[in-house]
Design a protein around this motif. Structure first.
Motif, mmCIF file in Angstrom:
data_model
loop_
_atom_site.group_PDB
_atom_site.id
_atom_site.type_symbol
_atom_site.label_atom_id
_atom_site.label_comp_id
_atom_site.label_asym_id
_atom_site.label_seq_id
_atom_site.Cartn_x
_atom_site.Cartn_y
_atom_site.Cartn_z
ATOM 1 N N ILE A 39 0.992 -1.131 0.119
ATOM 2 C CA ILE A 39 0.110 0.042 -0.061
ATOM 3 C C ILE A 39 0.787 1.070 0.015
ATOM 4 O O ILE A 39 1.750 1.277 0.774
ATOM 5 N N VAL A 40 0.978 2.070 -1.043
ATOM 6 C CA VAL A 40 1.909 3.093 -1.272
ATOM 7 C C VAL A 40 1.217 4.437 -1.315
ATOM 8 O O VAL A 40 0.092 4.594 -2.025
ATOM 9 N N GLY A 41 1.819 5.453 -1.076
ATOM 10 C CA GLY A 41 1.314 6.924 -1.263
ATOM 11 C C GLY A 41 2.132 7.600 -0.376
ATOM 12 O O GLY A 41 2.863 7.383 0.580
ATOM 13 N N THR A 42 2.084 8.931 -0.517
ATOM 14 C CA THR A 42 2.603 9.793 0.166
ATOM 15 C C THR A 42 2.385 9.995 1.600
ATOM 16 O O THR A 42 1.417 9.416 1.967
ATOM 17 N N ASN A 43 2.894 10.532 2.555
ATOM 18 C CA ASN A 43 2.823 10.774 4.027
ATOM 19 C C ASN A 43 1.274 11.273 3.888
ATOM 20 O O ASN A 43 0.873 12.483 3.109
ATOM 21 N N GLY A 44 0.504 10.875 4.773
ATOM 22 C CA GLY A 44 -0.674 11.382 4.921
ATOM 23 C C GLY A 44 -1.674 11.173 3.785
ATOM 24 O O GLY A 44 -2.926 11.610 3.835
ATOM 25 N N ALA A 45 -1.382 10.150 3.038
ATOM 26 C CA ALA A 45 -2.601 10.077 1.967
ATOM 27 C C ALA A 45 -3.589 8.876 2.323
ATOM 28 O O ALA A 45 -4.564 8.622 1.701
ATOM 29 N N GLY A 46 -3.311 8.161 3.684
ATOM 30 C CA GLY A 46 -4.354 7.341 3.975
ATOM 31 C C GLY A 46 -4.088 6.086 4.029
ATOM 32 O O GLY A 46 -5.048 5.222 3.848
ATOM 33 N N LYS A 47 -2.560 5.621 4.071
ATOM 34 C CA LYS A 47 -2.382 4.112 3.870
ATOM 35 C C LYS A 47 -2.632 3.227 5.145
ATOM 36 O O LYS A 47 -3.362 2.378 4.946
ATOM 37 N N THR A 48 -2.319 4.077 6.242
ATOM 38 C CA THR A 48 -2.812 3.128 7.672
ATOM 39 C C THR A 48 -4.093 3.099 7.703
ATOM 40 O O THR A 48 -4.905 2.383 8.200
ATOM 41 N N THR A 49 -4.771 4.308 7.219
ATOM 42 C CA THR A 49 -6.399 4.370 7.192
ATOM 43 C C THR A 49 -7.039 3.137 6.413
ATOM 44 O O THR A 49 -7.994 2.596 6.943
ATOM 45 N N LEU A 50 -6.374 2.864 5.402
ATOM 46 C CA LEU A 50 -6.803 1.735 4.649
ATOM 47 C C LEU A 50 -6.887 0.394 5.504
ATOM 48 O O LEU A 50 -8.050 -0.370 5.448
ATOM 49 N N LEU A 51 -5.631 0.217 6.176
ATOM 50 C CA LEU A 51 -5.724 -0.887 6.690
ATOM 51 C C LEU A 51 -6.695 -1.084 8.133
ATOM 52 O O LEU A 51 -7.468 -1.926 8.504
ATOM 53 N N GLN A 52 -6.939 0.158 8.758
ATOM 54 C CA GLN A 52 -7.747 0.337 9.861
ATOM 55 C C GLN A 52 -9.111 0.281 9.385
ATOM 56 O O GLN A 52 -10.231 -0.323 9.947
ATOM 57 N N ALA A 53 -9.625 0.513 8.142
ATOM 58 C CA ALA A 53 -10.812 0.295 7.618
ATOM 59 C C ALA A 53 -11.315 -1.439 7.199
ATOM 60 O O ALA A 53 -12.098 -1.675 7.463
ATOM 61 N N GLU A 54 -9.926 -1.588 6.815
ATOM 62 C CA GLU A 54 -10.095 -3.254 6.546
ATOM 63 C C GLU A 54 -10.353 -3.902 7.918
ATOM 64 O O GLU A 54 -10.952 -5.072 7.898
ATOM 65 N N LEU A 55 -9.873 -3.519 8.992
ATOM 66 C CA LEU A 55 -10.084 -4.097 10.377
ATOM 67 C C LEU A 55 -11.086 -3.664 10.967
ATOM 68 O O LEU A 55 -11.565 -4.230 12.136
ATOM 69 N N GLY A 211 1.223 -7.023 -6.288
ATOM 70 C CA GLY A 211 0.593 -5.852 -6.835
ATOM 71 C C GLY A 211 0.781 -4.974 -5.850
ATOM 72 O O GLY A 211 1.594 -4.856 -4.669
ATOM 73 N N ALA A 212 0.065 -3.604 -5.875
ATOM 74 C CA ALA A 212 0.039 -2.412 -4.891
ATOM 75 C C ALA A 212 -1.311 -1.875 -4.960
ATOM 76 O O ALA A 212 -1.905 -1.764 -6.324
ATOM 77 N N VAL A 213 -1.572 -1.263 -3.854
ATOM 78 C CA VAL A 213 -2.676 -0.486 -3.829
ATOM 79 C C VAL A 213 -2.051 0.967 -3.616
ATOM 80 O O VAL A 213 -1.312 1.141 -2.855
ATOM 81 N N TYR A 214 -2.364 1.806 -4.830
ATOM 82 C CA TYR A 214 -1.554 3.112 -4.716
ATOM 83 C C TYR A 214 -2.630 4.269 -4.427
ATOM 84 O O TYR A 214 -3.661 4.362 -5.093
ATOM 85 N N LEU A 215 -2.301 5.193 -3.438
ATOM 86 C CA LEU A 215 -3.171 6.090 -3.171
ATOM 87 C C LEU A 215 -2.692 7.335 -3.967
ATOM 88 O O LEU A 215 -2.076 8.146 -3.442
ATOM 89 N N LEU A 216 -3.769 7.630 -4.887
ATOM 90 C CA LEU A 216 -3.323 8.814 -5.776
ATOM 91 C C LEU A 216 -4.324 9.831 -5.982
ATOM 92 O O LEU A 216 -5.560 9.174 -6.169
ATOM 93 N N ASP A 217 -4.129 11.264 -5.661
ATOM 94 C CA ASP A 217 -5.201 12.065 -5.980
ATOM 95 C C ASP A 217 -6.474 11.810 -5.115
ATOM 96 O O ASP A 217 -7.506 12.050 -5.481
ATOM 97 N N GLY A 218 -6.292 11.195 -3.948
ATOM 98 C CA GLY A 218 -7.419 11.048 -3.026
ATOM 99 C C GLY A 218 -8.214 9.762 -3.479
ATOM 100 O O GLY A 218 -9.386 9.666 -3.067
ATOM 101 N N HIS A 219 -7.572 8.742 -4.293
ATOM 102 C CA HIS A 219 -8.418 7.640 -4.555
ATOM 103 C C HIS A 219 -7.500 6.594 -4.552
ATOM 104 O O HIS A 219 -6.161 6.432 -4.837
ATOM 105 N N PRO A 220 -7.977 5.322 -3.905
ATOM 106 C CA PRO A 220 -7.138 4.046 -3.994
ATOM 107 C C PRO A 220 -7.122 3.485 -5.371
ATOM 108 O O PRO A 220 -8.412 3.108 -5.643
ATOM 109 N N HIS A 221 -6.180 2.975 -5.796
ATOM 110 C CA HIS A 221 -6.464 1.942 -6.917
ATOM 111 C C HIS A 221 -5.531 0.848 -6.869
ATOM 112 O O HIS A 221 -4.623 0.823 -5.974
#
Lengths: 295, 278
Positions: A39-55, A211-221
């Motif tokens: 899960i990649v993206g800049t600082n503050g893009a919400g990477k950890t947030t995605l994990l927390q949502a999955e949990l 593979g990767a989930v990349y958080l780009l422009d406020g959207h996960p792909h």
């Protein structure tokens, strides 16, 4: 592990809001089982947030998500979670073995003595991770890298189908990073475990990623590896110039902008060539293109 | 003034009824403090332990002012303080500033209440420094009931409380009610402080709740052994303090705190010599 062929994660138009701020939105993707996903993206893009949502720790503000066949939060017993906290200086007198045991016993109310079966299960997990000789050392006596391996063993001890790690390579020296990647590879290959890794730096993980989930422009792909490793995409993703570089041996690197370097030193490739050289790393004589062709 | 006198009648003093009460009170305090001390360290909440004792001070002097038993005022203020600290959340720096500010204000308020009546003023020193020799039979019954409740509560939530203390994020992900554990811990801590104040007072309470637990975690590495050793150290400090302060007349609080500190310093020295790092 995964007895069914259903995907590990299914997201349909998911979004997360905190207060009035949308962290990210419009996430529609599926992550298959048995994969290793960054899960990649800049600082503050919400990477950890995605994990927390999955949990299920943070509610979705829109869309639906299925994790291991259930709603987020309902399948956490089958998920191993390794947060980033192990890096902080801890003062714990607990031994590695005690810490791993909590992964088995920590959710049980009432007073129970630790059974022989639980103890051997903990030892098994520590052996798999290669830290059984450290079982009786205190966490405060272990290095950051070893403490992280204890945390992985703690997550592993309950036989999870999905293992989530938040920045497992941050603050580790090169040797410890390599060991961690080897452990993840072993978990994926030998136990078929699905793995998700929040990461800043893809390089160490490239050999094992599917593979990767990349958080780009406020959207996960979500994209498979050969799709995500595109210089233009990564440049956009990190907001600073990034190039994908392949050495003549076929190893790939993600590098910051190379403007100042002699292009002759590096071999740069567009995505399609990368995919090819990745597959035929040993036989391909690499092409030398110094221009980036778009997708 | 002779700093070191020896009382040859110390055996008689030791067998007096008020001494029996003091020993029983010490036992009750050690059981509660030993258990909660370990969790206080595991949760890095030692500052909360220190603060709650001070927050209890205006409760104590205020209770005297309006003619209530000291115990009720202290328990009420400590519990309210515990709930406030629990609601302050996890960000340690912010929490400690808020806790410290309330602590200072509460201590000032305690002094203000004490100055408003002469009886509260007289009791101020006992509340600040303890007066274990004046503990009554009724108080001991209260302590014993409290101990039973604390031990039952801890036994019921032992592993989830431990998990949430040591690996809060993982525990939350695994479904442990982390916030409830935090409130429960602080409420028990408030109670333990309320019953431990008669022994050493609000100013010296750290030496009974935190110091024995710190000594125990240096010497043992499993939670259960640390709790048992911490309880034993607390008990030896209090009982030893009572005996020594009878033989060589001195304020019991002083001797209790001295013993507790000596144990801690010895363990620290032992640890340093054996090369354990913390």
């Amino acid at each position: 592990m995964g007895t069914t062929n259903e995907p590990c994660i299914i997201c349909d138009d998911i979004a997360i809001q905190r207060g009035d701020t949308t962290i990210w939105s419009h996430g529609t993707f599926t992550i298959p089982r048995g994969t290793v996903t960054a899960i990649v993206g800049t600082n503050g893009a919400g990477k950890t947030t995605l994990l927390q949502a999955e949990l299920g720790l943070i509610p979705l503000s829109h869309g639906t998500m299925t994790v291991l066949g259930g709603a987020p939060g309902t399948t956490n017993g089958r998920i191993g979670y390794v947060p980033q906290s192990y890096t902080s200086e801890i003062d714990s007198s607990l031994t590695a073995e005690q810490s791993v045991l909590l992964g088995l016993t920590g959710t049980r109310f009432g007073f129970h003595l630790v059974s022989r079966a639980q103890r051997s299960k903990a030892l098994e997990a520590m052996e798999f991770i290669g830290i059984s000789d450290k079982a009786h050392l205190r966490l405060s006596e272990l290095s950051g890298g070893l403490r992280q391996r204890v945390a992985i063993a703690q997550a592993l001890v309950s036989d999870p189908e999905l293992l989530m790690l938040d920045e497992p390579l941050a603050n580790l020296d090169l040797a410890s990073q390599r060991t961690t990647v080897h452990i993840l590879r072993k978990l994926n290959r030998e136990l078929g475990m699905t793995i998700q890794v929040v990461a800043h730096d893809l390089n160490m993980l490239l050999p094992i990623l599917t593979g990767a989930v990349y958080l780009l422009d406020g959207h996960p792909h979500y994209a498979r590896l050969n799709e995500v490793l595109d210089s233009k995409l990564l440049t956009h993703l990190y907001g600073t110039e990034v190039q994908v570089v392949t050495t003549p041996q076929g190893d790939m690197f993600v590098m910051p902008g190379l403007d100042d370097l002699d292009p002759g030193i590096r071999d740069m490739h567009d995505t399609r060539e990368l995919a090819r050289s990745h597959q035929h790393a040993k036989h391909t004589t690499t092409h030398h293109t110094h221009t980036q062709t778009g997708r | 003034m002779q700093p070191f006198t020896y009382d040859p009648q110390w055996m008689e003093t030791l067998t007096a009824p008020f001494m029996a009460n003091a020993f029983l009170a010490g036992l009750c305090i050690a059981c509660a403090a030993g258990v909660i001390g370990y969790f206080t360290l595991a949760r890095s909440s030692t500052f909360a332990a220190h603060a709650l004792a001070h927050i209890a001070l205006p409760g104590a002097t205020g209770a005297v002012l309006i003619g209530l038993p000291v115990f009720f005022g202290m328990a009420g203020f400590a519990l309210a303080g515990a709930l406030v600290i629990a609601s302050l959340g996890k960000r340690a720096s912010e929490r400690e500033i808020a806790t410290g500010t309330v602590l200072a204000f509460a201590t000032g308020l305690g002094l203000f209440f004490a100055r408003m009546s002469s009886s509260a003023s007289q009791q101020l020193q006992a509340i600040l420094f303890g007066s274990i020799l004046t503990v009554t039979k009724d108080q001991i019954v209260g302590f014993a009931i409290f101990d039973v409740l604390v031990l039952l509560a801890i036994a019921a939530v032992y592993r989830p409380l431990l998990f949430s203390s040591l690996d809060e994020q993982v525990a939350r992900a695994k479904g442990v009610p982390v916030s409830l554990m935090n409130v429960l811990f602080l409420a028990i801590l408030a109670g333990v402080i309320t019953i431990a104040v008669p022994a050493v007072g609000t100013l010296l309470i750290f030496a009974l709740v935190v110091t024995p637990a710190a000594t125990a975690t240096m010497l043992t590495s499993t939670p259960l052994r640390a709790i048992l050793l911490s309880t034993a150290l607390c008990l030896v400090s209090i009982w030893g303090g009572l005996v020594l302060s009878t033989m060589f007349p001195a304020p019991p609080s002083f001797v209790i705190v001295t013993l507790s500190t000596l144990f801690w310093a010895s363990a620290k020295a032992w640890q340093t010599m054996h090369g354990h790092r913390r």
